[in-house]
Enzyme design. Structure first.
Site, PDB file in Angstrom:
ATOM      1  N   HIS A 137      11.955   3.185  -8.746  1.00 41.61           N
ATOM      2  CA  HIS A 137      13.051   2.628  -9.215  1.00 41.61           C
ATOM      3  C   HIS A 137      14.274   2.816  -8.650  1.00 41.61           C
ATOM      4  O   HIS A 137      15.253   2.261  -8.742  1.00 41.61           O
ATOM      5  CB  HIS A 137      13.289   2.963 -10.811  1.00 41.61           C
ATOM      6  N   ASP A 174       2.005   0.838 -10.856  1.00 38.46           N
ATOM      7  CA  ASP A 174       2.559   1.316 -12.084  1.00 38.46           C
ATOM      8  C   ASP A 174       2.820   0.022 -13.017  1.00 38.46           C
ATOM      9  O   ASP A 174       2.913  -0.914 -12.485  1.00 38.46           O
ATOM     10  CB  ASP A 174       4.194   1.739 -11.534  1.00 38.46           C
ATOM     11  N   HIS A 176       5.606  -0.466 -14.668  1.00 35.90           N
ATOM     12  CA  HIS A 176       6.870  -0.761 -14.711  1.00 35.90           C
ATOM     13  C   HIS A 176       6.978  -1.481 -13.105  1.00 35.90           C
ATOM     14  O   HIS A 176       6.505  -1.119 -12.128  1.00 35.90           O
ATOM     15  CB  HIS A 176       8.021   0.380 -14.699  1.00 35.90           C
ATOM     16  N   TYR A 307       2.324   8.705 -18.612  1.00 34.71           N
ATOM     17  CA  TYR A 307       2.912   9.644 -19.634  1.00 34.71           C
ATOM     18  C   TYR A 307       2.164  10.108 -20.835  1.00 34.71           C
ATOM     19  O   TYR A 307       2.585  10.855 -21.761  1.00 34.71           O
ATOM     20  CB  TYR A 307       4.315   8.733 -20.007  1.00 34.71           C
TER      21      TYR A 307
END
Length: 511
Positions: A137, A174, A176, A307
């Protein structure tokens, strides 16, 4: 080319954490990498890898992507108190700093570059960088989404400069969108960037219009940015595999990269609170295996998100198993992608068809109004962590038990096994004497007096039984009488009604 696999890990990268209350950032914890490394040790995978030393990235390497001004901001966090760190972090989106952030970010990036060097120099064939902070990101002048320096983007630029690479594939699995990587390379035709991500028509973080399927790059890079948005939760193994087969792989093989970099975020796996998807850990084995056939096998996987600690650690382990060359487990679940996944796949293929020969004759139509448009995107009630742990415990036992050993060597008791490869399973003969006698019933019973011959036949039958029972993919058995062993083996497999098979016999003079 060596067949070894590298592993990058340093416990020092656990030495920073969130120092104030922030629900958005609290999921990025040091245990993400320490628990994953412990799982690799539990499975005996860490010791099978080449452990690469971790170094700090230099300022020059950081500035291959990042601005000098941003670098100075990150450096300044080393001497800040908690309140100063909080205020600096709030200048960015979903970011947090710690006095050790700069040091750990340099180790994270430096470890990634160590992996690239090891793969490109031929020291290893592939590898995994188990690092934090993550990177995909991060943008040239800002931290974003827990990311400080963009590890994979810098690695791509570093590899291009140092090894004069003309084509690099970045695969971002991922959950995201790695908008940082997209922004950095969107006008660069030497980098093909693929990202699938939870999107839900722009309602899921990072809530960007440019995360949709029709953002395909700019200028000379048009056609080299592939976005595959997931517009609903609950995507499973079949959806992920379909995305690879129908979107990524055709373009990747045509692109013919010289290096594959994976932004390996495992928040796209089962049980993760961020992704809320249903891909089980063995899915990442298959994704990794497919990518190992691209870029001449030169593959560097770099940790991004993930996570739920158990889901993350199991998925990391399955990825490393595959990099090491272990047999693939069977994928669980039905292999039928959902309708929403097919819509996203169709739209991605449609917008890229003008730029790729492999899609030249693709006649898929653009779906203007996807079936999920306007529907509620509210997350389903999430399973509690103990339920996820229990499922994964049982699931992993089942799939690991079902994986056949790649090669089994049938040896007599107390035989010397020191010279065998580490992935060769050694077992003693197990066929019963009655089975041996039945197998040689058509031959002279006088042969049964010879203990050496009986031992050879026992090993032969044991080898065949292990293959037919799917306990191994192939088998080696030593025989003192290859001619009789061949006849016995053929008679035995005939009784088993096998339709096809290949048997190789090697004679050594005097054996």
């Amino acid at each position: 080319m060596t067949s070894s696999t590298a592993l990058v890990y340093d416990e020092e990268m656990t030495s920073y954490k969130l120092l104030w209350e922030n629900t958005e950032c609290s999921i990025e914890v040091p245990e993400r990498i320490s628990v994953s490394y412990k799982r690799l040790q539990d499975y005996g995978l860490a010791e099978r890898c080449v452990q690469l030393p971790v170094r700090e990235a230099t300022e020059e390497e950081i500035m291959l992507i990042h601005s000098p001004e941003y670098l100075e901001v990150v450096k300044s966090t080393q001497t800040m108190d908690v309140e100063e760190l909080r205020k600096t972090s709030e200048k960015y989106i979903a970011a947090f700093f710690h006095p050790n952030s700069y040091r750990c970010a340099k180790l994270s990036l430096g470890g990634t570059l160590q992996l690239v060097d090891a793969v490109m120099s031929g020291k290893v064939r592939n590898g995994l960088a188990l690092i934090r902070p993550p990177g995909h990101h991060s943008q040239p002048s800002e931290s974003n989404g827990f990311c400080v320096f963009n590890n994979v983007a810098v690695a791509a630029k570093y590899a291009k400069n140092k090894y004069n690479l003309q084509r690099i594939l970045i695969v971002d699995w991922d959950i995201h969108h790695g908008q940082g990587i997209q922004y950095i390379f969107e006008d660069d035709p030497s980098v093909l960037y693929f990202s699938w991500h939870r999107y839900e028509h722009g309602l899921y973080w990072p809530n960007l219009r440019e995360s949709d399927y029709d953002f395909i790059g700019k200028g000379k890079g048009t056609g080299y940015n592939i976005n595959l948005p997931w517009n609903k939760i609950g995507m499973s193994n079949s959806d992920y595999i379909a995305a690879f087969f129908h979107v990524l792989l055709p373009l990747a093989f045509e692109f013919n990269p010289e290096l594959v970099l994976v932004s390996a975020g495992f928040d796209s796996g089962f049980g993760d609170p961020e992704g809320q998807m249903r891909a089980t850990p063995e899915c990442f084995s298959h994704l990794t295996h497919l990518l190992m056939h691209v870029g001449h096998g030169k593959l560097c996987a770099v940790l991004e998100g993930g996570y739920h600690l158990r889901s993350l650690s199991e998925s990391v382990s399955m990825t490393v198993r595959t990099l090491l060359g272990d047999p693939l487990p069977r994928l669980s679940g039905e292999m039928v992608p959902c309708f929403s996944a097919l819509e996203s796949i169709q739209n991605a293929r449609h917008v890229h068809a003008p730029y790729w020969k492999c899609l030249l004759h693709d006649e898929t139509r653009l779906i203007q109004e996807p079936s999920t448009k306007g529907l509620s995107t509210a997350s389903r009630p999430h399973m509690d962590s103990s339920t996820i742990d229990e499922f994964l415990e049982n699931h992993m036992k089942k799939i690991l038990y079902a994986i056949p050993q790649s090669t089994t060597c049938i040896l007599p008791p107390k035989a010397d096994t020191s010279g065998l490869a580490i992935n060769v399973q050694v077992e003693e003969s197990t066929a019963a004497s009655e089975q041996v006698k039945a197998a040689v019933s058509v031959f002279s019973q006088e042969d049964l007096v010879n203990e050496s011959l009986l031992e050879s036949l026992t090993k032969t039958l044991t080898a065949i039984d292990k293959i037919t029972n799917r306990q191994t993919k192939n088998c080696i058995a030593l025989s003192s009488n290859s001619s009789l062993s061949t006849q016995v083996a053929l008679q035995h497999v005939t009784r088993l009604s096998l339709k096809r098979g290949v048997m190789c016999w090697y004679w050594r003079h005097g054996s």
